[in-house]
Scaffold this active site. Structure first.
Site, mmCIF file in Angstrom:
data_model
loop_
_atom_site.group_PDB
_atom_site.id
_atom_site.type_symbol
_atom_site.label_atom_id
_atom_site.label_comp_id
_atom_site.label_asym_id
_atom_site.label_seq_id
_atom_site.Cartn_x
_atom_site.Cartn_y
_atom_site.Cartn_z
ATOM 1 N N LEU A 153 55.256 38.209 42.590
ATOM 2 C CA LEU A 153 55.557 37.235 41.446
ATOM 3 C C LEU A 153 55.203 35.905 42.240
ATOM 4 O O LEU A 153 56.011 34.991 42.201
ATOM 5 C CB LEU A 153 56.607 37.228 40.735
ATOM 6 C CG LEU A 153 56.895 36.451 39.656
ATOM 7 C CD1 LEU A 153 56.267 36.956 38.333
ATOM 8 C CD2 LEU A 153 58.499 36.074 39.053
ATOM 9 N N GLY A 154 54.009 35.722 42.729
ATOM 10 C CA GLY A 154 53.570 34.662 43.499
ATOM 11 C C GLY A 154 52.875 33.418 42.480
ATOM 12 O O GLY A 154 53.173 33.458 41.165
ATOM 13 N N ARG A 155 51.967 32.604 43.011
ATOM 14 C CA ARG A 155 51.241 31.775 41.993
ATOM 15 C C ARG A 155 50.704 32.580 40.972
ATOM 16 O O ARG A 155 50.708 32.189 39.942
ATOM 17 C CB ARG A 155 50.200 31.017 43.009
ATOM 18 C CG ARG A 155 50.871 30.204 43.829
ATOM 19 C CD ARG A 155 49.982 29.492 45.073
ATOM 20 N NE ARG A 155 49.242 30.608 45.586
ATOM 21 C CZ ARG A 155 49.470 30.585 47.138
ATOM 22 N NH1 ARG A 155 50.193 29.490 47.774
ATOM 23 N NH2 ARG A 155 48.933 31.594 47.794
ATOM 24 N N ILE A 156 49.586 33.716 41.198
ATOM 25 C CA ILE A 156 48.969 34.269 40.171
ATOM 26 C C ILE A 156 49.844 35.110 39.450
ATOM 27 O O ILE A 156 50.008 35.139 38.120
ATOM 28 C CB ILE A 156 47.943 35.110 40.805
ATOM 29 C CG1 ILE A 156 46.920 34.171 41.574
ATOM 30 C CG2 ILE A 156 47.188 36.075 39.594
ATOM 31 C CD1 ILE A 156 46.097 35.177 42.436
ATOM 32 N N ARG A 176 59.558 40.480 48.291
ATOM 33 C CA ARG A 176 60.447 40.754 49.143
ATOM 34 C C ARG A 176 61.427 40.013 49.266
ATOM 35 O O ARG A 176 62.847 40.255 49.280
ATOM 36 C CB ARG A 176 59.839 40.317 50.745
ATOM 37 C CG ARG A 176 58.979 41.411 51.198
ATOM 38 C CD ARG A 176 58.098 40.888 52.313
ATOM 39 N NE ARG A 176 57.356 39.604 51.818
ATOM 40 C CZ ARG A 176 56.273 39.285 52.675
ATOM 41 N NH1 ARG A 176 56.163 39.681 53.744
ATOM 42 N NH2 ARG A 176 55.892 37.980 52.233
ATOM 43 N N GLY A 232 45.161 42.474 43.207
ATOM 44 C CA GLY A 232 45.378 41.672 44.532
ATOM 45 C C GLY A 232 44.591 42.175 45.475
ATOM 46 O O GLY A 232 43.448 41.467 45.907
ATOM 47 N N ARG A 233 44.867 43.252 46.127
ATOM 48 C CA ARG A 233 43.993 43.767 47.355
ATOM 49 C C ARG A 233 44.015 45.303 47.170
ATOM 50 O O ARG A 233 45.034 46.051 47.132
ATOM 51 C CB ARG A 233 44.531 43.431 48.655
ATOM 52 C CG ARG A 233 44.011 41.980 49.101
ATOM 53 C CD ARG A 233 42.550 41.839 49.508
ATOM 54 N NE ARG A 233 42.199 40.677 49.919
ATOM 55 C CZ ARG A 233 41.726 39.709 49.149
ATOM 56 N NH1 ARG A 233 41.679 39.769 47.846
ATOM 57 N NH2 ARG A 233 41.321 38.475 49.713
ATOM 58 N N GLU A 262 35.709 48.102 49.795
ATOM 59 C CA GLU A 262 34.822 47.664 48.836
ATOM 60 C C GLU A 262 33.324 47.227 49.429
ATOM 61 O O GLU A 262 33.576 46.966 50.950
ATOM 62 C CB GLU A 262 35.163 46.116 48.367
ATOM 63 C CG GLU A 262 36.513 46.477 47.527
ATOM 64 C CD GLU A 262 37.208 44.986 46.969
ATOM 65 O OE1 GLU A 262 36.351 44.017 47.408
ATOM 66 O OE2 GLU A 262 38.167 45.078 46.664
ATOM 67 N N HIS A 280 35.544 43.394 42.001
ATOM 68 C CA HIS A 280 36.120 42.461 42.493
ATOM 69 C C HIS A 280 35.614 41.165 41.872
ATOM 70 O O HIS A 280 35.065 40.239 42.708
ATOM 71 C CB HIS A 280 36.023 42.421 44.152
ATOM 72 C CG HIS A 280 37.339 41.788 44.634
ATOM 73 N ND1 HIS A 280 37.578 41.982 45.922
ATOM 74 C CD2 HIS A 280 37.972 40.427 44.185
ATOM 75 C CE1 HIS A 280 38.691 41.105 46.292
ATOM 76 N NE2 HIS A 280 38.804 40.135 45.239
ATOM 77 N N VAL A 281 35.971 40.888 40.584
ATOM 78 C CA VAL A 281 35.534 39.720 39.938
ATOM 79 C C VAL A 281 36.436 38.904 39.301
ATOM 80 O O VAL A 281 36.575 37.985 38.648
ATOM 81 C CB VAL A 281 34.401 39.898 38.981
ATOM 82 C CG1 VAL A 281 33.189 40.388 39.362
ATOM 83 C CG2 VAL A 281 35.044 41.063 37.759
ATOM 84 N N GLY A 282 37.808 39.166 39.922
ATOM 85 C CA GLY A 282 39.193 38.434 39.374
ATOM 86 C C GLY A 282 38.906 36.837 39.128
ATOM 87 O O GLY A 282 39.150 36.426 38.182
HETATM 88 O O1 A2R Z 1 57.327 39.185 49.224
HETATM 89 P P1 A2R Z 1 57.403 37.607 48.787
HETATM 90 O O2 A2R Z 1 58.772 37.247 48.437
HETATM 91 O O3 A2R Z 1 57.014 36.797 49.862
HETATM 92 O O4 A2R Z 1 56.552 37.624 47.606
HETATM 93 C C1 A2R Z 1 55.265 37.754 47.783
HETATM 94 C C2 A2R Z 1 54.630 38.784 47.321
HETATM 95 N N1 A2R Z 1 54.551 39.767 48.328
HETATM 96 C C3 A2R Z 1 55.101 40.935 48.486
HETATM 97 N N2 A2R Z 1 55.982 41.632 47.629
HETATM 98 C C4 A2R Z 1 56.416 42.687 48.342
HETATM 99 N N3 A2R Z 1 56.149 43.362 49.807
HETATM 100 C C5 A2R Z 1 55.416 42.615 50.311
HETATM 101 N N4 A2R Z 1 55.119 42.913 51.546
HETATM 102 C C6 A2R Z 1 54.914 41.424 50.060
HETATM 103 N N5 A2R Z 1 53.979 40.367 50.607
HETATM 104 C C7 A2R Z 1 53.846 39.657 49.822
HETATM 105 O O5 A2R Z 1 53.397 38.739 47.013
HETATM 106 C C8 A2R Z 1 54.581 36.819 46.504
HETATM 107 O O6 A2R Z 1 55.415 37.158 45.215
HETATM 108 C C9 A2R Z 1 53.326 37.258 46.332
HETATM 109 C C10 A2R Z 1 51.997 36.663 46.594
HETATM 110 O O7 A2R Z 1 52.188 35.465 46.040
HETATM 111 P P2 A2R Z 1 51.263 34.104 46.747
HETATM 112 O O8 A2R Z 1 51.449 33.897 48.135
HETATM 113 O O9 A2R Z 1 51.506 32.841 45.843
HETATM 114 O O10 A2R Z 1 49.685 34.812 46.407
HETATM 115 P P3 A2R Z 1 48.757 34.398 45.150
HETATM 116 O O11 A2R Z 1 48.179 32.984 45.295
HETATM 117 O O12 A2R Z 1 49.545 34.639 43.874
HETATM 118 O O13 A2R Z 1 47.667 35.330 45.417
HETATM 119 C C11 A2R Z 1 48.046 36.750 45.828
HETATM 120 C C12 A2R Z 1 46.893 37.585 46.257
HETATM 121 C C13 A2R Z 1 46.009 36.990 47.360
HETATM 122 O O14 A2R Z 1 46.684 36.837 48.451
HETATM 123 C C14 A2R Z 1 44.832 37.801 47.052
HETATM 124 O O15 A2R Z 1 44.794 39.002 47.847
HETATM 125 C C15 A2R Z 1 44.680 38.309 45.867
HETATM 126 O O16 A2R Z 1 45.927 37.987 45.127
HETATM 127 O O17 A2R Z 1 43.598 37.240 44.943
#
Ligand code: A2R
Length: 319
Positions: A153-156, A176, A232-233, A262, A280-282
């Site tokens: 639950l990040g930005r996206i 996490r 995501g990935r 990919e 991969h056209v998100g």
């Molecule tokens: O775990 P947290 O509390 O840091 O939350 C981040 C979560 N996250 C994880 N959740 C569970 N286990 C993990 N090992 C783990 N690592 C990260 O993913 C946070 O809720 C989310 C990432 O959010 P943002 O950093 O805001 O990234 P955004 O901009 O939403 O993009 C996500 C991904 C990109 O990295 C590209 O791979 C794809 O979407 O376009």
């Protein structure tokens, strides 16, 4: 004034990006070099500025030839193909393109869910083939009033949660850390969330921490009626296990924009009409790619002006 040298790792850039960069930089395209390693060994030391994207990143075989690099601008929010911690330790700033693509990727996630639940691709083929003349298409499943789990639950993910409201879902999430000020139910364990929801959206970064986080047990917990949507990935999902689970009916459905290797996609998925596949056209619309391109270019241009950047990755925010 003489132009600076920019190493471009991505094989292509939009015309708009090239025009904006050309004012300050001479572009050197790594992809045009027949023997990239020899060329880098000879020329790598002259580059302080690098432009790449999330897919190509700057892998160790390239990085080792860039002793004088100062800034790496990544066209994309995911930067798992750049060792940002190592860059930060070396004083190299890595930038990416967060936020400007939130809405587009969230829309793609919803598109995949709707297409999968309502069998868009199957029913489109049904009409085109003339099968409708012999009777109606089979029923599909509704996206209304579903239990929805968001992995990441990040930005996206937050943008997605807001957009999903029109379907009256019950939303929960796993990450996490529990997010303060969020009303959605938090699951400290992914498998518990998977067991409780109808559909799980995966929007985490790639890299070691999330590698195969969606494993066989998580997919079985999601179950025969469950749906996995991944924007995501690809590496976050154990793809071989996912294919088997979809074949055996242990996992009901999948909507996938990202894959482990990919552009290679497991061929076993091609014949499955309970799976929807995208290349991969998100974020791949003209509008959003323009915004991402502008941000990637402006990160470099601002760095030239005063040594700061607009959107450094978290590892580099204190440089
Ligand atoms: O775990 P947290 O509390 O840091 O939350 C981040 C979560 N996250 C994880 N959740 C569970 N286990 C993990 N090992 C783990 N690592 C990260 O993913 C946070 O809720 C989310 C990432 O959010 P943002 O950093 O805001 O990234 P955004 O901009 O939403 O993009 C996500 C991904 C990109 O990295 C590209 O791979 C794809 O979407 O376009």
């Amino acid at each position: 004034m003489a132009k600076l040298d920019l190493l471009v790792v991505s094989p292509s850039l939009t015309d708009r990006m090239q025009d904006a960069l050309a004012e300050k930089f001479t572009l050197h395209w790594l992809a045009k070099e027949a023997d990239q390693q020899s060329w880098l060994a000879e020329n790598g030391a002259k580059f302080a500025h690098v432009l790449t994207d999330g897919h190509w990143g700057v892998k160790p075989d390239i990085m080792q030839h860039l002793p004088n690099v100062k800034v790496i601008s990544c066209y994309g929010v995911g930067y798992d193909n750049i060792d940002a911690a190592d860059c930060a330790a070396r004083g190299v700033v890595v930038t990416h393109t967060p936020n400007v693509l939130n809405a587009e990727v969230a829309n793609t996630a919803i598109l995949l869910w709707l297409a999968t639940a309502r069998r868009l691709v199957r029913d489109d083929a049904f009409v085109r083939s003339g099968a409708w003349l012999n009777g109606g298409a089979p029923l599909t499943r509704s996206v209304e009033n579903r239990k929805v789990g968001i992995l990441g639950l990040g930005r996206i993910g937050e943008d997605l949660a807001q957009r999903l409201a029109i379907f009256s879902p019950e939303i929960s999430y796993h990450s996490r850390n529990e997010k303060p000020g969020v009303s959605y139910r938090y699951y400290p364990k992914l498998i518990d969330m998977a067991r409780d929801v109808d559909v799980m959206f995966c929007i985490t970064p790639g890299g070691a921490a999330t590698h195969h986080i969606v494993n066989r047990d998580v997919m079985e917990a999601l179950g025969p009626d469950g749906t996995l949507i991944n924007v995501g990935r690809g590496t976050a999902v154990d793809e071989a296990e996912m294919v088997k689970a979809l074949q055996d009916g242990r996992l009901g459905n999948a909507g996938l924009d990202v894959f482990e290797a990919e552009p290679k996609v497991p061929e076993a998925l091609f014949a499955m009409d309970h799976v929807t596949l995208l290349p991969h056209v998100g974020s791949a619309t003209v509008e959003t790619r323009m915004a991402m391109g502008d941000l990637s270019v402006n990160n470099l241009l601002q760095f030239l002006t005063d040594g700061t950047t607009i959107s450094p990755v978290p590892e580099c925010q204190n440089l």
